[in-house]
Design a protein around this motif. Structure first.
Motif, PDB file in Angstrom:
ATOM      1  N   LEU A  35       0.826  -1.205   0.000  1.00 22.93           N
ATOM      2  CA  LEU A  35       0.000   0.000   0.000  1.00 22.93           C
ATOM      3  C   LEU A  35       0.861   1.257   0.000  1.00 22.93           C
ATOM      4  O   LEU A  35       0.558   2.223  -0.705  1.00 22.93           O
ATOM      5  CB  LEU A  35      -0.933   0.016   1.214  1.00 22.93           C
ATOM      6  N   LYS A  36       1.934   1.246   0.786  1.00 25.70           N
ATOM      7  CA  LYS A  36       2.844   2.393   0.791  1.00 25.70           C
ATOM      8  C   LYS A  36       3.428   2.611  -0.594  1.00 25.70           C
ATOM      9  O   LYS A  36       3.497   3.745  -1.084  1.00 25.70           O
ATOM     10  CB  LYS A  36       3.961   2.177   1.817  1.00 25.70           C
ATOM     11  N   GLU A  37       3.853   1.518  -1.231  1.00 29.86           N
ATOM     12  CA  GLU A  37       4.421   1.633  -2.573  1.00 29.86           C
ATOM     13  C   GLU A  37       3.371   2.134  -3.562  1.00 29.86           C
ATOM     14  O   GLU A  37       3.652   3.004  -4.396  1.00 29.86           O
ATOM     15  CB  GLU A  37       4.954   0.278  -3.030  1.00 29.86           C
ATOM     16  N   ALA A  38       2.155   1.610  -3.465  1.00 29.92           N
ATOM     17  CA  ALA A  38       1.089   2.018  -4.379  1.00 29.92           C
ATOM     18  C   ALA A  38       0.773   3.503  -4.220  1.00 29.92           C
ATOM     19  O   ALA A  38       0.609   4.226  -5.206  1.00 29.92           O
ATOM     20  CB  ALA A  38      -0.156   1.176  -4.148  1.00 29.92           C
ATOM     21  N   HIS A  39       0.699   3.970  -2.987  1.00 28.82           N
ATOM     22  CA  HIS A  39       0.439   5.397  -2.752  1.00 28.82           C
ATOM     23  C   HIS A  39       1.552   6.253  -3.358  1.00 28.82           C
ATOM     24  O   HIS A  39       1.272   7.283  -3.981  1.00 28.82           O
ATOM     25  CB  HIS A  39       0.311   5.680  -1.248  1.00 28.82           C
ATOM     26  N   SER A  40       2.780   5.835  -3.202  1.00 32.01           N
ATOM     27  CA  SER A  40       3.904   6.587  -3.770  1.00 32.01           C
ATOM     28  C   SER A  40       3.824   6.614  -5.295  1.00 32.01           C
ATOM     29  O   SER A  40       4.061   7.651  -5.919  1.00 32.01           O
ATOM     30  CB  SER A  40       5.236   5.964  -3.349  1.00 32.01           C
ATOM     31  N   ARG A  41       3.501   5.481  -5.883  1.00 33.29           N
ATOM     32  CA  ARG A  41       3.419   5.408  -7.338  1.00 33.29           C
ATOM     33  C   ARG A  41       2.286   6.275  -7.876  1.00 33.29           C
ATOM     34  O   ARG A  41       2.457   6.972  -8.869  1.00 33.29           O
ATOM     35  CB  ARG A  41       3.234   3.962  -7.781  1.00 33.29           C
ATOM     36  N   VAL A  42       1.137   6.238  -7.214  1.00 33.73           N
ATOM     37  CA  VAL A  42       0.001   7.063  -7.655  1.00 33.73           C
ATOM     38  C   VAL A  42       0.349   8.536  -7.524  1.00 33.73           C
ATOM     39  O   VAL A  42       0.064   9.338  -8.410  1.00 33.73           O
ATOM     40  CB  VAL A  42      -1.280   6.701  -6.864  1.00 33.73           C
ATOM     41  N   ARG A  43       0.989   8.900  -6.434  1.00 30.84           N
ATOM     42  CA  ARG A  43       1.374  10.301  -6.212  1.00 30.84           C
ATOM     43  C   ARG A  43       2.329  10.788  -7.295  1.00 30.84           C
ATOM     44  O   ARG A  43       2.265  11.938  -7.725  1.00 30.84           O
ATOM     45  CB  ARG A  43       2.005  10.434  -4.826  1.00 30.84           C
ATOM     46  N   ALA A  44       3.193   9.915  -7.800  1.00 33.22           N
ATOM     47  CA  ALA A  44       4.204  10.303  -8.787  1.00 33.22           C
ATOM     48  C   ALA A  44       3.685  10.302 -10.225  1.00 33.22           C
ATOM     49  O   ALA A  44       4.353  10.837 -11.109  1.00 33.22           O
ATOM     50  CB  ALA A  44       5.404   9.357  -8.687  1.00 33.22           C
ATOM     51  N   LEU A  45       2.498   9.733 -10.451  1.00 36.05           N
ATOM     52  CA  LEU A  45       1.978   9.658 -11.817  1.00 36.05           C
ATOM     53  C   LEU A  45       1.645  11.034 -12.377  1.00 36.05           C
ATOM     54  O   LEU A  45       1.145  11.899 -11.664  1.00 36.05           O
ATOM     55  CB  LEU A  45       0.704   8.801 -11.861  1.00 36.05           C
ATOM     56  N   GLN A  46       1.909  11.196 -13.650  1.00 39.24           N
ATOM     57  CA  GLN A  46       1.531  12.411 -14.357  1.00 39.24           C
ATOM     58  C   GLN A  46       0.215  12.123 -15.089  1.00 39.24           C
ATOM     59  O   GLN A  46       0.208  11.796 -16.275  1.00 39.24           O
ATOM     60  CB  GLN A  46       2.628  12.805 -15.351  1.00 39.24           C
ATOM     61  N   VAL A  47      -0.893  12.213 -14.343  1.00 37.30           N
ATOM     62  CA  VAL A  47      -2.215  11.929 -14.891  1.00 37.30           C
ATOM     63  C   VAL A  47      -3.163  13.046 -14.479  1.00 37.30           C
ATOM     64  O   VAL A  47      -2.885  13.787 -13.532  1.00 37.30           O
ATOM     65  CB  VAL A  47      -2.754  10.565 -14.381  1.00 37.30           C
ATOM     66  N   PRO A  48      -4.292  13.173 -15.192  1.00 41.59           N
ATOM     67  CA  PRO A  48      -5.279  14.185 -14.794  1.00 41.59           C
ATOM     68  C   PRO A  48      -5.782  13.949 -13.375  1.00 41.59           C
ATOM     69  O   PRO A  48      -5.773  12.813 -12.867  1.00 41.59           O
ATOM     70  CB  PRO A  48      -6.415  13.993 -15.812  1.00 41.59           C
ATOM     71  N   ASP A  49      -6.257  15.013 -12.745  1.00 41.16           N
ATOM     72  CA  ASP A  49      -6.721  14.928 -11.360  1.00 41.16           C
ATOM     73  C   ASP A  49      -7.835  13.899 -11.182  1.00 41.16           C
ATOM     74  O   ASP A  49      -7.871  13.191 -10.172  1.00 41.16           O
ATOM     75  CB  ASP A  49      -7.212  16.292 -10.861  1.00 41.16           C
ATOM     76  N   GLY A  50      -8.731  13.781 -12.151  1.00 44.69           N
ATOM     77  CA  GLY A  50      -9.823  12.809 -12.048  1.00 44.69           C
ATOM     78  C   GLY A  50      -9.310  11.383 -11.985  1.00 44.69           C
ATOM     79  O   GLY A  50      -9.842  10.554 -11.231  1.00 44.69           O
ATOM     80  N   VAL A  51      -8.282  11.071 -12.757  1.00 43.54           N
ATOM     81  CA  VAL A  51      -7.694   9.741 -12.751  1.00 43.54           C
ATOM     82  C   VAL A  51      -7.008   9.496 -11.408  1.00 43.54           C
ATOM     83  O   VAL A  51      -7.154   8.429 -10.806  1.00 43.54           O
ATOM     84  CB  VAL A  51      -6.698   9.567 -13.922  1.00 43.54           C
ATOM     85  N   ARG A  52      -6.281  10.492 -10.930  1.00 49.15           N
ATOM     86  CA  ARG A  52      -5.607  10.358  -9.629  1.00 49.15           C
ATOM     87  C   ARG A  52      -6.633  10.124  -8.514  1.00 49.15           C
ATOM     88  O   ARG A  52      -6.438   9.286  -7.642  1.00 49.15           O
ATOM     89  CB  ARG A  52      -4.770  11.608  -9.323  1.00 49.15           C
TER      90      ARG A  52
END
Length: 75
Positions: free
Chosen positions: A17-34
């Motif tokens: 979960l920690k890794e997933a949160h970090s990966r999502v935070r680092a993604l360059q995606v629109p706010d809706g996708v995030r």
């Protein structure tokens, strides 16, 4: 013995979960996708409270989707 295996799974889910949160935070995606990805992470977290193996499966699918670049539709 059962408690030890539960603790091991819990630790693995927590680390993922920690890794997933970090990966999502680092993604360059629109706010809706995030936001959609963050909702998925919240569902996994809530599921872990009563169904740890189910949460691990959901998290594995989410991580695989992230690896393969499959993201949910944004609002």
């Amino acid at each position: 013995m059962e408690r030890d295996s539960q603790l091991k799974i819990y630790g693995q889910v927590a680390d993922q979960l920690k890794e997933a949160h970090s990966r999502v935070r680092a993604l360059q995606v629109p706010d809706g996708v995030r936001m959609a990805l963050n909702r998925k992470l919240l569902v996994v977290t809530a599921t872990a409270k009563h169904d740890l193996p189910g949460a691990a499966r959901r998290l594995d699918r989410l991580m695989k989707d992230l690896d393969e670049g499959r993201f949910p539709e944004g609002d």
